[in-house]
Design an enzyme around this catalytic site. Structure first.
Site, short mmCIF file in Angstrom:
data_model
loop_
_atom_site.label_atom_id
_atom_site.label_comp_id
_atom_site.label_asym_id
_atom_site.label_seq_id
_atom_site.Cartn_x
_atom_site.Cartn_y
_atom_site.Cartn_z
N TYR A 18 0.36 4.19 -9.17
CA TYR A 18 1.36 4.33 -7.35
C TYR A 18 1.99 4.99 -7.65
O TYR A 18 2.51 5.42 -6.73
CB TYR A 18 1.72 3.39 -7.61
N HIS A 22 2.29 8.68 -4.59
CA HIS A 22 3.61 8.36 -3.73
C HIS A 22 4.30 10.18 -3.54
O HIS A 22 5.33 10.31 -2.81
CB HIS A 22 4.49 7.45 -3.41
N TYR A 41 12.67 4.55 3.72
CA TYR A 41 11.67 3.59 3.80
C TYR A 41 11.87 3.74 1.75
O TYR A 41 11.37 4.93 1.25
CB TYR A 41 9.79 4.16 4.21
N TRP A 76 -5.10 6.58 3.97
CA TRP A 76 -3.86 6.38 2.93
C TRP A 76 -4.51 4.70 1.99
O TRP A 76 -4.34 4.62 1.11
CB TRP A 76 -2.91 6.37 3.62
N TRP A 77 -4.84 4.36 3.18
CA TRP A 77 -5.13 2.98 2.97
C TRP A 77 -6.37 2.98 2.24
O TRP A 77 -6.06 2.11 0.86
CB TRP A 77 -5.24 1.84 3.67
#
EC number: 5.1.3.32
Length: 103
Positions: A18, A22, A41, A76-77
């Site tokens: 993860y 990112h 963010y 992306w999802w």
């Protein structure tokens, strides 16, 4: 400025992946977030529970909600689906948090 906070879940064996994904956030994804009003963010991980805590500052709620419709966000999802809990449309399962204090 609107502040938002939410939780998501990453699979326990996928913490490093993860973070890696990112760290290599696609430039077009970064650009899309900014175009839709993301000022700040941040995502934090509780490694003991695999809970992700997201903090977001945006300019406009309606503009922000439009990101779900963008092709890059859909891509992306789909890319993230294998490492975290998701809905049937591949969007991450999220729990919005209510602000209870600010200094």
């Amino acid at each position: 400025m609107i502040k938002k906070a939410f939780c998501m879940q990453v699979y326990p064996d996928q913490h490093a992946e993860y973070q890696r994904r990112h760290e290599k956030l696609w430039p077009e994804m970064r650009q899309m977030l900014k175009e839709h009003g993301a000022i700040k963010y941040q995502i934090f991980l509780n490694p003991e529970t695999s809970t992700l805590f997201g903090y977001l500052e945006i300019e406009d709620e309606a503009r922000w909600e439009q990101i779900a419709l963008t092709p890059i966000n859909q891509k992306w999802w789909n890319y993230m689906e294998d490492i975290m809990e998701t809905n049937p449309d591949c969007s991450p399962m999220t729990a919005e948090l209510k602000k209870v204090f600010e200094l």
